[in-house]
Design a protein around this motif. Structure first.
Motif, mmCIF file in Angstrom:
data_model
loop_
_atom_site.group_PDB
_atom_site.id
_atom_site.type_symbol
_atom_site.label_atom_id
_atom_site.label_comp_id
_atom_site.label_asym_id
_atom_site.label_seq_id
_atom_site.Cartn_x
_atom_site.Cartn_y
_atom_site.Cartn_z
ATOM 1 N N LEU A 94 20.271 35.531 -24.128
ATOM 2 C CA LEU A 94 19.214 36.327 -24.746
ATOM 3 C C LEU A 94 17.904 35.569 -24.613
ATOM 4 O O LEU A 94 17.514 34.829 -25.513
ATOM 5 C CB LEU A 94 19.525 36.586 -26.217
ATOM 6 N N PRO A 95 17.229 35.743 -23.495
ATOM 7 C CA PRO A 95 16.005 34.996 -23.270
ATOM 8 C C PRO A 95 15.001 35.263 -24.381
ATOM 9 O O PRO A 95 14.909 36.355 -24.883
ATOM 10 C CB PRO A 95 15.499 35.533 -21.934
ATOM 11 N N LYS A 96 14.301 34.234 -24.749
ATOM 12 C CA LYS A 96 13.229 34.319 -25.741
ATOM 13 C C LYS A 96 13.736 34.439 -27.178
ATOM 14 O O LYS A 96 12.964 34.648 -28.094
ATOM 15 C CB LYS A 96 12.261 35.464 -25.429
ATOM 16 N N ARG A 97 15.030 34.338 -27.359
ATOM 17 C CA ARG A 97 15.561 34.320 -28.721
ATOM 18 C C ARG A 97 16.207 32.961 -28.962
ATOM 19 O O ARG A 97 16.855 32.418 -28.084
ATOM 20 C CB ARG A 97 16.616 35.423 -28.902
ATOM 21 N N THR A 98 16.047 32.458 -30.176
ATOM 22 C CA THR A 98 16.625 31.155 -30.480
ATOM 23 C C THR A 98 18.004 31.327 -31.093
ATOM 24 O O THR A 98 18.320 32.381 -31.668
ATOM 25 C CB THR A 98 15.739 30.383 -31.463
ATOM 26 N N ASP A 99 18.782 30.274 -31.002
ATOM 27 C CA ASP A 99 20.115 30.347 -31.592
ATOM 28 C C ASP A 99 20.030 30.566 -33.096
ATOM 29 O O ASP A 99 20.839 31.292 -33.678
ATOM 30 C CB ASP A 99 20.926 29.088 -31.270
ATOM 31 N N ASN A 100 19.035 29.953 -33.715
ATOM 32 C CA ASN A 100 18.875 30.114 -35.162
ATOM 33 C C ASN A 100 18.591 31.572 -35.518
ATOM 34 O O ASN A 100 19.148 32.112 -36.478
ATOM 35 C CB ASN A 100 17.722 29.226 -35.644
ATOM 36 N N GLU A 101 17.756 32.183 -34.750
ATOM 37 C CA GLU A 101 17.401 33.574 -35.009
ATOM 38 C C GLU A 101 18.620 34.482 -34.823
ATOM 39 O O GLU A 101 18.877 35.383 -35.613
ATOM 40 C CB GLU A 101 16.274 33.981 -34.061
ATOM 41 N N ILE A 102 19.358 34.209 -33.759
ATOM 42 C CA ILE A 102 20.548 35.010 -33.490
ATOM 43 C C ILE A 102 21.586 34.823 -34.588
ATOM 44 O O ILE A 102 22.184 35.775 -35.076
ATOM 45 C CB ILE A 102 21.139 34.639 -32.116
ATOM 46 N N LYS A 103 21.733 33.584 -34.988
ATOM 47 C CA LYS A 103 22.685 33.279 -36.054
ATOM 48 C C LYS A 103 22.299 34.014 -37.337
ATOM 49 O O LYS A 103 23.144 34.636 -37.989
ATOM 50 C CB LYS A 103 22.696 31.769 -36.273
ATOM 51 N N ASN A 104 21.025 33.935 -37.670
ATOM 52 C CA ASN A 104 20.559 34.626 -38.867
ATOM 53 C C ASN A 104 20.779 36.126 -38.755
ATOM 54 O O ASN A 104 21.215 36.760 -39.710
ATOM 55 C CB ASN A 104 19.070 34.357 -39.086
ATOM 56 N N TYR A 105 20.461 36.651 -37.604
ATOM 57 C CA TYR A 105 20.585 38.099 -37.422
ATOM 58 C C TYR A 105 22.048 38.529 -37.508
ATOM 59 O O TYR A 105 22.363 39.574 -38.080
ATOM 60 C CB TYR A 105 19.990 38.505 -36.083
ATOM 61 N N TRP A 106 22.893 37.698 -36.957
ATOM 62 C CA TRP A 106 24.322 38.024 -37.038
ATOM 63 C C TRP A 106 24.773 38.031 -38.497
ATOM 64 O O TRP A 106 25.430 38.957 -38.954
ATOM 65 C CB TRP A 106 25.143 37.017 -36.232
ATOM 66 N N ASN A 107 24.404 36.988 -39.208
ATOM 67 C CA ASN A 107 24.887 36.858 -40.576
ATOM 68 C C ASN A 107 24.303 37.912 -41.513
ATOM 69 O O ASN A 107 24.968 38.328 -42.457
ATOM 70 C CB ASN A 107 24.559 35.459 -41.118
#
Length: 342
Positions: A97-110
Motif C-alpha cells: 500500500l504505497p504512501k500508507r504507513t504500517d502504523n496507519e494500516i494497523k490503526n485502521y485495521w483495529n
DNA sequence: AAGGAGATCAACCGCCGTATT
DNA sequence: AAATACGGCGGTTGATCTCCT
C-alpha cells in the motif's frame, strides 16, 4: 539482546505530541542532511527527543510521500486480502500500500476493518466465517473437520513461509541498494527520494522492479537476481522440509510463488500476462489441497469481489480479482459462492 | 449546553534481528 | 563468541475528537 530503551540513557528528553516547531526542525534537518544515524540526529538537529521518537515521527508523519486521509475502498480490500494472507504483519502489508504507513494500516485495521469483519460474522483473525468454527465445536472438533483445518493451516503456513523468504530477500536487496547508493552519492535533492514506500525495507519502486522484473535499470540487476535467487532457495528449503505433493522445490516455488507473486505484481504494477503464464505453469501444483482451502479463499475473494462490483473502481487490475490468482486451479471452479455483503 | 461513552490515531514501549566491535 | 548498537516491528496506551443522551 533486548537492550534498554534508547530514551533511558538521557534524562530530560521530551515525550508526547510533537510541536510544529519540532516538526520543522526535524524536517529541515533531514531535508538537508538525510536522517543518517537516528541516535545522533536529535542532537544535531537541536531536538530534545530520542532518536527513536524522531524516526517514528518521520516515518509515520513527516515523510513527504505519505498519503493521509480516508482509506479508499481499494485500499481496504487490499488490507483485508493481505491480512488474510499475512496476519498482523503490518509492515509487510504496508509494502503493498504505497504512501500508507504500517502504523496507519494497523490503526485502521483495529478501529475499522476488524470490527466490520466481526459484524459480518467473519473472524478477523482467521478470516473464516464464525459459523464454521461453531459448527466444528458443535461437532466436537471431529477428525475430518480438524484435518481439513490443519491442511488449510499448512497451506497458509506455506504462504507465510514464502512471504518471509521474500521479505528477507527484499531486505537484502534494500541493503545492497543502499550500499550502491553510498558508493555513488545522490544529489542533495535525492535525500527524500529513497523513501517511496513508507515502512518497507524495500522501496516501492524497488518492489515493483523486483515483482515485475520490468524495465529495471541495470544498476539493480545483480541485486535483483540475487534477491530472486535467495527467495527461490529459501522457499526451496522450506518445501523440502514440508510437503507440496512430491513436487520439486523449483516447481513448488512456482506454485506458491504465484500466490504471493500475484499480490506483488497486481498491487504494484497491475496484472500482466506473466501472471497468466505462471498460473498456467503451476496449475495443478496444489491440487491436493482440500475443499476447505477453496472455501477459505473463496470467502475472502467473494467479500472482495462483492464490494468491488458495487464500486466504480478501475482497480480491478490492481487488486486480485480472479479466483485463479489465489486458488489452485481445481479450486477456481468452486469460486461461485454467494458474495458476502460488505 | 453539558458530560459521558465510544472512536480515532499519534506516539510510546519492549522485544527482535542484524551489523559491528 | 560475546557484547553492544541500531533500526525495525507489533502491541498498547492515552490524549483528543465526535457523537449521543
Amino acid at each position: 539482546m533486548g537492550r534498554s530503551p534508547c530514551c533511558e540513557k538521557e534524562a530530560g528528553l521530551k515525550k508526547g505530541p510533537w510541536t510544529p516547531e519540532e516538526d520543522q526542525k526535524l524536517l529541515a534537518y533531514i531535508e538537508q542532511h538525510g536522517h543518517g544515524c537516528w541516535r545522533s540526529l536529535p542532537t544535531k538537529a537541536g531536538l530534545r527527543r530520542c532518536g527513536k521518537s524522531c524516526r517514528l515521527r518521520w516515518t509515520n508523519y513527516l515523510r513527504p510521500d505519505i498519503k493521509r486521509g480516508k482509506f479508499t475502498l481499494q485500499e481496504e480490500q487490499t488490507i483485508i486480502q493481505l491480512h488474510a494472507l499475512l496476519g498482523n504483519r503490518w509492515s509487510a502489508i504496508a509494502t503493498h500500500l504505497p504512501k500508507r504507513t504500517d502504523n496507519e494500516i494497523k490503526n485502521y485495521w483495529n478501529t475499522h476493518l476488524k470490527k466490520r469483519l466481526a459484524r459480518m460474522g467473519i473472524d478477523p483473525v482467521t478470516h473464516k466465517p464464525r459459523v464454521d468454527a461453531d459448527a466444528d465445536v458443535a461437532a466436537g472438533g471431529g477428525a475430518a473437520g480438524g484435518g481439513a483445518r490443519s491442511r488449510a493451516a499448512a497451506h497458509l503456513s506455506h504462504t507465510a513461509q514464502w512471504e518471509s523468504a521474500r521479505l528477507e530477500a527484499e531486505a537484502r536487496l534494500a541493503r545492497e541498494a543502499k550500499l550502491r547508493a553510498l558508493a555513488s552519492p545522490p544529489p542533495a535533492t535525492a535525500a527524500l527520494s529513497g523513501v517511496d514506500s513508507p515502512t518497507s525495507t524495500l522501496s516501492f519502486s524497488e518492489s515493483a522492479l523486483f515483482g515485475a522484473g520490468s524495465a529495471a535499470p541495470d544498476i539493480h540487476g545483480a541485486a535483483r537476481a540475487a534477491a530472486v535467487q535467495a527467495v527461490q532457495s529459501s522457499y526451496g528449503e522450506a518445501c523440502q522440509e514440508h510437503h507440496f505433493g512430491g513436487a520439486t522445490a523449483e516447481t513448488s516455488f512456482a506454485g506458491a510463488g504465484t500466490l504471493a507473486g500475484v499480490l506483488l505484481d497486481c498491487s504494484v504494477t497491475g496484472a500482466d500476462q506473466r501472471f497468466a503464464e505462471r498460473t498456467e505453469a503451476c496449475s495443478g501444483e496444489l491440487q491436493g489441497e482440500d475443499d476447505d482451502d477453496k472455501g477459505y479463499w473463496n470467502s475472502i475473494l467473494n467479500m472482495v469481489n462483492s464490494s468491488m462490483s458495487s464500486s466504480s473502481s478501475s482497480l480491478t487490475s490492481e487488486v486480485v480479482t480472479d479466483t485463479e490468482m489465489f486458488l489452485p486451479a481445481t479450486a477456481a471452479a468452486a469460486a461461485s459462492a454467494t458474495p458476502v455483503e460488505f
